[in-house]
Design a protein around this motif. Sequence first.
Motif, PDB file in Angstrom:
ATOM      1  N   LEU A  62      -3.813 -15.054   1.920  1.00 44.10           N
ATOM      2  CA  LEU A  62      -3.929 -16.179   2.981  1.00 44.10           C
ATOM      3  C   LEU A  62      -2.555 -16.272   3.568  1.00 44.10           C
ATOM      4  O   LEU A  62      -2.674 -16.474   4.842  1.00 44.10           O
ATOM      5  N   ALA A  63      -1.441 -15.877   3.013  1.00 49.69           N
ATOM      6  CA  ALA A  63      -0.101 -15.838   3.613  1.00 49.69           C
ATOM      7  C   ALA A  63      -0.103 -14.816   4.771  1.00 49.69           C
ATOM      8  O   ALA A  63       1.074 -14.713   5.191  1.00 49.69           O
ATOM      9  N   ILE A  64      -0.847 -13.884   4.500  1.00 53.54           N
ATOM     10  CA  ILE A  64      -0.734 -12.673   5.627  1.00 53.54           C
ATOM     11  C   ILE A  64      -0.549 -13.344   6.982  1.00 53.54           C
ATOM     12  O   ILE A  64       0.161 -12.675   7.803  1.00 53.54           O
ATOM     13  N   ASN A  65      -1.080 -14.293   7.530  1.00 53.84           N
ATOM     14  CA  ASN A  65      -1.045 -14.950   8.926  1.00 53.84           C
ATOM     15  C   ASN A  65       0.339 -15.441   9.101  1.00 53.84           C
ATOM     16  O   ASN A  65       0.987 -15.335   9.944  1.00 53.84           O
ATOM     17  N   VAL A  66       0.917 -15.934   8.027  1.00 52.41           N
ATOM     18  CA  VAL A  66       2.420 -16.369   8.168  1.00 52.41           C
ATOM     19  C   VAL A  66       3.129 -15.464   8.329  1.00 52.41           C
ATOM     20  O   VAL A  66       4.076 -15.204   9.337  1.00 52.41           O
ATOM     21  N   GLN A  67       3.123 -14.066   7.803  1.00 52.07           N
ATOM     22  CA  GLN A  67       3.977 -12.972   7.680  1.00 52.07           C
ATOM     23  C   GLN A  67       3.659 -12.431   9.270  1.00 52.07           C
ATOM     24  O   GLN A  67       4.668 -12.122  10.111  1.00 52.07           O
ATOM     25  N   LEU A  68       2.542 -12.587   9.976  1.00 55.25           N
ATOM     26  CA  LEU A  68       2.133 -11.822  11.084  1.00 55.25           C
ATOM     27  C   LEU A  68       2.673 -12.592  12.130  1.00 55.25           C
ATOM     28  O   LEU A  68       3.509 -12.325  13.267  1.00 55.25           O
ATOM     29  N   GLU A  69       2.861 -14.145  11.781  1.00 55.83           N
ATOM     30  CA  GLU A  69       3.586 -15.082  12.749  1.00 55.83           C
ATOM     31  C   GLU A  69       5.091 -14.897  12.883  1.00 55.83           C
ATOM     32  O   GLU A  69       5.599 -14.851  14.109  1.00 55.83           O
ATOM     33  N   LYS A  70       5.643 -14.511  11.980  1.00 55.35           N
ATOM     34  CA  LYS A  70       7.012 -13.996  11.847  1.00 55.35           C
ATOM     35  C   LYS A  70       7.249 -12.858  12.569  1.00 55.35           C
ATOM     36  O   LYS A  70       8.430 -12.672  13.265  1.00 55.35           O
ATOM     37  N   GLN A  71       6.445 -11.779  12.426  1.00 57.97           N
ATOM     38  CA  GLN A  71       6.817 -10.710  13.069  1.00 57.97           C
ATOM     39  C   GLN A  71       6.581 -10.724  14.628  1.00 57.97           C
ATOM     40  O   GLN A  71       7.089 -10.349  15.476  1.00 57.97           O
ATOM     41  N   GLN A  72       5.446 -11.719  15.012  1.00 55.53           N
ATOM     42  CA  GLN A  72       5.366 -12.196  16.533  1.00 55.53           C
ATOM     43  C   GLN A  72       6.451 -12.549  17.016  1.00 55.53           C
ATOM     44  O   GLN A  72       7.003 -12.451  18.119  1.00 55.53           O
ATOM     45  N   ARG A  73       7.171 -13.582  16.210  1.00 54.76           N
ATOM     46  CA  ARG A  73       8.566 -14.327  16.645  1.00 54.76           C
ATOM     47  C   ARG A  73       9.523 -13.249  17.032  1.00 54.76           C
ATOM     48  O   ARG A  73      10.326 -13.171  17.849  1.00 54.76           O
ATOM     49  N   ALA A  74       9.490 -12.357  15.940  1.00 50.37           N
ATOM     50  CA  ALA A  74      10.548 -11.289  15.892  1.00 50.37           C
ATOM     51  C   ALA A  74      10.352 -10.295  17.400  1.00 50.37           C
ATOM     52  O   ALA A  74      11.483  -9.994  18.185  1.00 50.37           O
ATOM     53  N   GLU A  75       9.445 -10.057  17.658  1.00 52.16           N
ATOM     54  CA  GLU A  75       8.927  -9.256  18.903  1.00 52.16           C
ATOM     55  C   GLU A  75       9.315 -10.180  19.985  1.00 52.16           C
ATOM     56  O   GLU A  75       9.689  -9.725  21.116  1.00 52.16           O
ATOM     57  N   ALA A  76       8.722 -11.473  20.019  1.00 52.70           N
ATOM     58  CA  ALA A  76       9.344 -12.510  21.189  1.00 52.70           C
ATOM     59  C   ALA A  76      10.639 -12.513  21.578  1.00 52.70           C
ATOM     60  O   ALA A  76      10.939 -12.594  22.517  1.00 52.70           O
ATOM     61  N   LEU A  77      11.444 -12.308  20.342  1.00 50.67           N
ATOM     62  CA  LEU A  77      12.937 -12.406  20.597  1.00 50.67           C
ATOM     63  C   LEU A  77      13.530 -11.190  20.853  1.00 50.67           C
ATOM     64  O   LEU A  77      14.509 -11.053  21.104  1.00 50.67           O
ATOM     65  N   GLY A  78      12.718 -10.051  20.980  1.00 45.93           N
ATOM     66  CA  GLY A  78      13.016  -8.625  21.217  1.00 45.93           C
ATOM     67  C   GLY A  78      14.031  -8.159  20.041  1.00 45.93           C
ATOM     68  O   GLY A  78      15.130  -7.484  20.570  1.00 45.93           O
ATOM     69  N   LEU A  79      13.767  -8.463  19.026  1.00 44.44           N
ATOM     70  CA  LEU A  79      14.626  -8.026  17.863  1.00 44.44           C
ATOM     71  C   LEU A  79      14.136  -6.827  17.271  1.00 44.44           C
ATOM     72  O   LEU A  79      13.037  -6.349  17.485  1.00 44.44           O
TER      73      LEU A  79
END
Length: 174
Positions: free
Chosen positions: A55-72
């Motif tokens: 179930l925690a895979i969605n949280v990990q995907l959100e973290k990766q989406q935030r990193a992409e939004a920040l251009g990291l």
Amino acid sequence: MSSSDPQVPPWYKQFWPWFLIALLLSSVTFSMVYLALSIRYFDGSVPDDYYKEGLAINVQLEKQQRAEALGLAADLRIDATTGDVVVQLLGDERPERLQLELKFPTDGDRDRLLTLSHTRSGQYVGTLERNLRYRWYLQLQPWIEDGSGDDAAWRLTGEAEFPQDGTIHLTPGL
């Protein structure tokens, strides 16, 4: 009994009973050896709370989406001789420390967690106590005091085969 009847030797002097006994004993022996090895070298590949981790895979995907939004993104170099780890973080975020998690694919006991300190303009450094060999999964995120990384705002991921002289590029992994 006549003299023309062939004399049949007792069973323990014949080949086939011993052949069958040897087959049975070898299968029992190999079974015991494999049982002992599987108990001694249990890999723990299925965690006890696998459902919660799924179930925690969605949280990990959100973290990766935030990193992409920040251009990291990040470029990682590990010196095979000294164990020095240098990360050049690219993007808008500059936390004081980063957490680099090195995960070995098949043995959780070999996983490592390294804290990297900010030195200058997006560069972070740390040192590994032992050199790496084989393939590893890498996760880079802001340092969290409890060390779990569960509350980190973003995450970059990658994988590499060690020893490696080149640069490893870590991305949001989407």
